[in-house]
Design an enzyme around this catalytic site. Structure first.
Site, short mmCIF file in Angstrom:
data_model
loop_
_atom_site.label_atom_id
_atom_site.label_comp_id
_atom_site.label_asym_id
_atom_site.label_seq_id
_atom_site.Cartn_x
_atom_site.Cartn_y
_atom_site.Cartn_z
N SER A 19 0.83 -1.21 0.00
CA SER A 19 0.00 0.00 0.00
C SER A 19 0.86 1.26 0.00
O SER A 19 2.01 1.25 0.46
CB SER A 19 -0.89 0.03 1.25
OG SER A 19 -1.64 -1.16 1.34
N1 SAH Z 1 -0.38 -5.20 4.32
C1 SAH Z 1 0.38 -5.46 3.11
C2 SAH Z 1 -0.41 -5.15 1.85
C3 SAH Z 1 -1.14 -6.31 1.49
S1 SAH Z 1 -1.85 -6.42 -0.12
C4 SAH Z 1 1.69 -4.70 3.09
O1 SAH Z 1 1.95 -3.93 4.02
O2 SAH Z 1 2.45 -4.90 2.14
C5 SAH Z 1 -3.11 -7.57 0.32
C6 SAH Z 1 -2.63 -8.93 0.72
O3 SAH Z 1 -3.76 -9.68 1.15
C7 SAH Z 1 -1.98 -9.73 -0.41
O4 SAH Z 1 -0.72 -10.13 0.02
C8 SAH Z 1 -2.91 -10.90 -0.58
O5 SAH Z 1 -2.25 -12.09 -0.96
C9 SAH Z 1 -3.53 -11.02 0.80
N2 SAH Z 1 -4.80 -11.75 0.86
C10 SAH Z 1 -5.79 -11.76 -0.05
N3 SAH Z 1 -6.80 -12.56 0.37
C11 SAH Z 1 -6.43 -13.05 1.58
C12 SAH Z 1 -7.03 -13.94 2.51
N4 SAH Z 1 -8.24 -14.47 2.29
N5 SAH Z 1 -6.38 -14.22 3.65
C13 SAH Z 1 -5.15 -13.68 3.89
N6 SAH Z 1 -4.53 -12.86 3.04
C14 SAH Z 1 -5.15 -12.54 1.89
#
Ligand code: SAH
Length: 208
Positions: free
Chosen positions: A62
């Site tokens: 993000s």
């Molecule tokens: N917080 C992260 C940004 C994450 S982007 C950072 O600081 O970089 C969103 C993330 O959610 C991705 O890595 C994706 O793989 C994960 N995601 C998507 N669906 C999910 C689920 N059902 N359970 C856990 N993670 C999930």
């Protein structure tokens, strides 16, 4: 100090000026955590610009202002136990790790579980546990949580999250189906759930 200290300071000054960062503790942590350790090597030079960057598995880290806003809205306290849904790069978890006691971060994608773990290790962070799993069910094993932060777009606030949240706890999530969502903060009180909308945002979708 590292080669990016100057750029990092520039990022923080802008986040303060634009009103995304306000509390002293959070400002200090944004100065201390090297964001360039949480992006792909080829993107290091863009690590302190205020936009999202690609990470493996087609996901994104993000933008700094979004991480700043969400961190402030979570009102992190030194004794808190936090659950994050979507570890991704591990950067949001790294920021929180310096503000709370313990962070559990659930990640559905195995490649990103390794990416987040490797980045957190490089940054010398020890109080974040990255767990592979489907975060829509929360994480029963370590409940209850003082705070829950969802960092992927969710179609709804799942019951498991509310159940695993402590009384007076805070849950923060981008809620919505399409490309844009609303950033929703929920406080669990004895009288019920207090809900407030903090406006539009755009996150990658939760996958099940
Ligand atoms: N917080 C992260 C940004 C994450 S982007 C950072 O600081 O970089 C969103 C993330 O959610 C991705 O890595 C994706 O793989 C994960 N995601 C998507 N669906 C999910 C689920 N059902 N359970 C856990 N993670 C999930």
């Amino acid at each position: 100090m590292d080669e990016f200290s100057g750029q990092r300071e520039g990022m923080v000054i802008k986040l303060v000026k634009d009103g995304y960062l306000g509390s002293k503790r959070v400002i200090k942590v944004f100065m201390d955590i090297p964001r360039h350790l949480f992006v792909r090597e080829e993107d290091e030079k863009f690590a302190y610009a205020d936009y999202p960057l690609p990470i493996p598995a087609g996901q994104t880290i993000s933008a700094p202002h979004m991480v700043a806003m969400m961190t402030e809205l979570l009102e992190p306290k030194a004794k808190d136990k936090v659950l994050e849904i979507g570890a991704g790069s591990g950067y949001q978890a790294a920021i929180l790790s310096k503000l709370v006691k313990k962070v559990y971060s659930i990640e559905v994608d195995p490649e990103l579980v390794s990416f987040a773990k490797q980045n957190l290790k490089r940054a010398g962070i020890k109080n974040v546990e990255v767990v592979r799993g489907d975060g829509s069910r929360g994480y029963e094993k370590a409940k209850p949580y003082d705070k829950i932060i969802v960092t992927c777009a969710t179609p709804e606030i799942f019951g498991s999250w509310i159940k695993q949240l402590k009384m007076n706890g805070i849950l923060l999530a981008p809620v919505g189906g399409g490309f844009y969502q609303e950033l929703i903060r929920i406080r669990k009180t004895k009288k019920g759930l207090e809900r407030k909308n903090y406006g539009g945002c755009a996150f990658v979708p939760l996958r099940c």
